[in-house]
Design an enzyme around this catalytic site. Structure first.
Site, PDB file in Angstrom:
ATOM      1  N   GLY A  37       0.818  -1.206   0.000  1.00 51.57           N
ATOM      2  CA  GLY A  37       0.000   0.000   0.000  1.00 51.57           C
ATOM      3  C   GLY A  37       0.850   1.252   0.000  1.00 51.57           C
ATOM      4  O   GLY A  37       1.998   1.241   0.446  1.00 51.57           O
ATOM      5  N   ASP A  38       0.267   2.320  -0.509  1.00 53.85           N
ATOM      6  CA  ASP A  38       0.940   3.617  -0.459  1.00 53.85           C
ATOM      7  C   ASP A  38      -0.118   4.711  -0.467  1.00 53.85           C
ATOM      8  O   ASP A  38      -1.058   4.653  -1.265  1.00 53.85           O
ATOM      9  CB  ASP A  38       1.889   3.808  -1.637  1.00 53.85           C
ATOM     10  CG  ASP A  38       2.807   4.991  -1.420  1.00 53.85           C
ATOM     11  OD1 ASP A  38       3.865   4.795  -0.784  1.00 53.85           O
ATOM     12  OD2 ASP A  38       2.466   6.111  -1.846  1.00 53.85           O
TER      13      ASP A  38
END
Length: 198
Positions: free
Chosen positions: A72-73
């Site tokens: 995730g980012d």
């Protein structure tokens, strides 16, 4: 049964999974985020956050080929410019002076990999920032809490004082969208409850 592996050291992302009944394996990915962003200079903000999430998931999927790996980012989109983590007290103060009393979008890129399959999706949530006072901005920055957070805030801790409203998925603001993870698990042929620790 495969496990869920979180390619992140974010305590918020791990906390979301744990509160949703899943105990993830924590295996932070080490990728050159600046180099990836430089290669994507003409990409849309959503493409950038999903590319970063994909790079993280891919790096860890090689180590855990039989498990579901989540990368995730998150970044804040303010005035058309992506904002990452502020990292310092002074940068946090400057960021809050720019965003206080305004609306922005928090983009959270997701990539889940299981075997040869990858599922990517970006979640967008509108954030209405409070018109926080200078004293509160300084005090919040001094705590260090927002230094490692996209958008220089947390929704679930001290930063919650300074968020007037969100429109979208609250879990994605904390760092990981449970609806996105659910859609990916369904795509891979799993049920969400397959991973619960009950």
């Amino acid at each position: 049964m495969p496990r869920i592996v979180l390619a992140s050291q974010s305590p918020s992302r791990a906390g979301i999974l744990r509160s949703a009944g899943v105990e993830p394996v924590i295996e932070p990915a080490d990728v050159d985020e600046d180099a990836i962003q430089a290669e994507l200079s003409n990409a849309s903000p959503s493409e950038i956050v999903t590319a970063l999430a994909h790079a993280k998931a891919q790096a860890i999927a090689q180590i855990y080929p039989n498990d579901v790996v989540i990368g995730g980012d998150s970044m804040l989109l303010l005035d058309g410019v992506l904002q990452g983590k502020p990292h310092t007290e002074q940068a946090t103060i400057a960021r809050w002076r720019a965003q206080a009393g305004r609306n922005a979008q928090l983009l959270t890129g997701h990539c889940l990999i299981f075997g040869d399959e990858a599922y990517t999706e970006a979640a967008t949530t509108d954030i209405a920032f409070a018109q926080a006072s200078e004293a509160d901005i300084a005090a919040y920055a001094a705590t260090g809490e927002p230094w490692q957070c996209a958008g220089a805030f947390t929704l679930e801790a001290l930063g919650g004082w300074f968020i007037d409203r969100i429109d979208g998925d609250p879990s994605s603001v904390i760092g990981l969208s449970l609806p996105v993870v659910r859609r990916a698990l369904y795509r891979f042929g799993f049920g969400v409850s397959d991973f619960w620790n009950v």
